[in-house]
Design an enzyme around this catalytic site. Structure first.
Site, PDB file in Angstrom:
ATOM      1  N   SER A 334      86.490  24.344  62.319  1.00  0.00           N
ATOM      2  CA  SER A 334      85.047  24.162  62.384  1.00  0.00           C
ATOM      3  C   SER A 334      84.559  23.782  63.778  1.00  0.00           C
ATOM      4  O   SER A 334      84.604  24.590  64.693  1.00  0.00           O
ATOM      5  CB  SER A 334      84.634  23.103  61.354  1.00  0.00           C
ATOM      6  OG  SER A 334      83.252  23.110  61.160  1.00  0.00           O
ATOM      7  N   GLU A 345      86.018  31.461  76.053  1.00  0.00           N
ATOM      8  CA  GLU A 345      85.278  32.679  76.367  1.00  0.00           C
ATOM      9  C   GLU A 345      84.202  32.485  77.431  1.00  0.00           C
ATOM     10  O   GLU A 345      83.764  33.462  78.040  1.00  0.00           O
ATOM     11  CB  GLU A 345      84.673  33.261  75.090  1.00  0.00           C
ATOM     12  CG  GLU A 345      85.730  33.721  74.083  1.00  0.00           C
ATOM     13  CD  GLU A 345      85.135  34.427  72.881  1.00  0.00           C
ATOM     14  OE1 GLU A 345      83.900  34.636  72.850  1.00  0.00           O
ATOM     15  OE2 GLU A 345      85.902  34.782  71.956  1.00  0.00           O
ATOM     16  N   LYS A 359      87.250  28.639  60.328  1.00  0.00           N
ATOM     17  CA  LYS A 359      86.056  28.278  59.568  1.00  0.00           C
ATOM     18  C   LYS A 359      84.837  28.624  60.408  1.00  0.00           C
ATOM     19  O   LYS A 359      84.503  27.950  61.373  1.00  0.00           O
ATOM     20  CB  LYS A 359      86.094  26.792  59.224  1.00  0.00           C
ATOM     21  CG  LYS A 359      85.089  26.392  58.165  1.00  0.00           C
ATOM     22  CD  LYS A 359      83.815  25.889  58.756  1.00  0.00           C
ATOM     23  CE  LYS A 359      82.866  25.445  57.679  1.00  0.00           C
ATOM     24  NZ  LYS A 359      81.620  24.881  58.256  1.00  0.00           N
TER      25      LYS A 359
END
Length: 505
Positions: A334, A345, A359
């Site tokens: 999460s 990224e 998740k």
């Protein structure tokens, strides 16, 4: 990070749970390279109108034909007529008096369960009270996050230093029974109420571990679980390690204080450890991600059910001047994955360890006037490059597994293993002894003379009576020493340090 209802009854991704008083707290003074801005985070709140209408409808007079709700002279919500009728039938004809509150709660819970979403749940007044309380305070229990999956209760992650971790619970363990009572088919909320309890009391979980034959009984003594979420230490050559165990109300402030302290000790590079971190408050993931992602870069995206996508960008005023490596594993979920995805990224930060939990949804919680609460999924979240990691997880740049002994089953100190015994427990004990350097020469589960000899050697080395049998204090000491070895011998951390040294050159 859902994730799901939790044993610790943590608000996972519930932005609206962040207390307003936090907005008025004094900000921690930070050096220029570790600065944060206060975030005015826009909460995506979807109001389930049908729930409020349904509750109102239950207050209609009994013994009458159900009435549709009339709005502006026009009949609406006629689909609820069947529900009203069912209630009236039970009220008039059931052979015992109805517990009206229980029936209403059951109806709401049924709506939520029909979504087939492990991260949506209905909590009655007591469960909701614990839910709110545990966002920013200590609580009493075993310290493990759970979720309901395919009718089973699954351990997502035990918290660092918790009774659950000390007892040997692992991510993906299936909890079959609590104190001998089957919890098959229970919601995570129901399971939480059975598992939690007062400090000092005992609970026994029967678990099934992937790859291990049979079931394992794990007795755990409940304790107070403080919400201290950041742990920092200096390692070597100016490298610091900081572990974030969960994303609670004050985590970002704790992190800033910890980093400031480590900088004074000469920190030149940082390993950020998100292993076994089940998530928490999304607002905290945003604040912390912004500390490591350049201003204006995307942290994550949120996509609603209509396909509308909103980007959330870093509001950082300056980047840390030290290189960073992040550790993840199957217990990173999460909010942990939001942070890992953001730095990977949008800041080219390398990830080391194992694939994360997976998740990729956002939840919010809404209270009812009676104090009960409904938690439901409002949207998907995507990584900066638009990847939806739900049920897939985030792959590390450097995959490093832990030794097999890390996943050995719990060994019950009440069992007596001795010469001539043959069982899976003996096999586990032999594997533990081998990992600790007292190799009995076999790990097939048969307790022979060589096993007796190595047990006596272990007992002598640890100043225990040299009985040659494994039980009581000997079992406890084996478990204790193995836990110490797991912490000391950490190939994932070793790899992270190796990668970080290259980044520091």
């Amino acid at each position: 990070m859902n994730r799901q209802n939790v044993e610790v009854v943590k608000a996972v991704d519930e932005q609206n749970q962040v207390q307003e008083q936090e907005q008025n707290e004094e900000q921690v003074k930070q050096p220029p390279q570790i600065r944060m801005k206060r975030f005015n985070f826009i909460i995506l709140l979807v109001v389930l109108v049908f729930l409020s209408v349904g509750i109102t409808a239950f207050a209609l007079s009994f013994g009458k034909e159900p009435h549709p709700v009339v709005i502006g002279g026009k009949s609406e919500r006629e689909e609820f007529n069947k529900l009203y009728k069912a209630y009236d039938i039970l009220k008039e004809g059931y052979f015992e008096d109805l517990d009206e509150g229980k029936v209403i709660n059951g109806a709401i819970n049924g709506m939520i369960q029909s979504l087939d979403d492990p991260y949506s749940a209905y909590m009655d007044e007591e469960a909701a009270k614990q839910f709110h309380h545990s966002v920013s305070s200590s609580f009493e229990g075993i310290g493990a996050e759970i979720q309901e999956k395919d009718g089973h209760i699954v351990i997502v992650s035990p918290l660092k230093g918790s009774p659950a971790e000390k007892a040997g619970l692992k991510p993906k363990d299936l909890v079959l029974m609590v104190d001998g009572k089957s919890i098959q088919g229970m919601s995570s909320t129901e399971a939480v109420m059975l598992i939690r309890g007062e400090k000092g009391t005992k609970v026994e979980l029967t678990i099934q571990r992937p790859g291990v034959e049979g079931t394992i009984k794990v007795p755990i003594i409940r304790d107070e679980i403080p919400i201290e979420t950041v742990h920092g230490e200096m390692l070597e050559d100016g490298i610091a390690k900081v572990q974030i165990t969960t994303f609670s109300t004050n985590t970002s402030k704790e992190l800033v204080e910890t980093l400031n302290g480590l900088q004074k000790k000469g920190m030149k590079g940082l390993v950020l450890d998100l292993r076994q971190n089940p998530g928490g408050l999304l607002e905290q993931a945003v604040a912390i991600s912004s500390m490591f992602v350049p201003e204006g870069k995307i942290l994550f995206k949120v996509e609603d059910r209509n396909g509308n996508v909103k980007e959330y960008k870093s509001e950082n005023e300056g980047n840390p001047e030290f290189p960073l490596v992040v550790l993840i594993d199957s217990g990173s979920a999460s909010a942990s994955e939001i942070l890992a995805g953001a730095v990977k990224e949008s800041a080219n930060v390398p990830l080391v360890g194992q694939k994360s939990f997976g998740k990729g949804t956002v939840q919010t919680a809404q209270d009812f006037p009676d104090g009960s609460n409904v938690k439901f999924t409002t949207a998907k979240w995507l990584t900066p490059k638009g990847n939806w990691i739900h049920k897939k997880g985030i792959q590390p740049d450097y995959k490093v597994d832990l030794p097999d002994y890390v996943n050995l089953p719990y060994l019950d100190p009440k069992l007596e293993l001795k010469l001539g015994s043959s069982s899976n427990e003996v096999k586990t004990a032999q594997q533990m002894l081998a990992a600790l350097g007292f190799n009995p020469g076999r790990t097939d589960g048969f307790y022979d003379e060589q096993t007796v000899k190595k047990v006596k050697e272990f007992q002598a080395a640890n100043k225990l009576p040299e009985t040659g049998a494994i039980t009581g204090d000997t079992t406890q000491k084996i478990i204790e020493k193995l836990q110490e070895k797991i912490i000391k011998d950490d190939p994932q951390l070793e790899k992270a340090v190796e990668v970080l040294k290259k980044e520091m050159k």
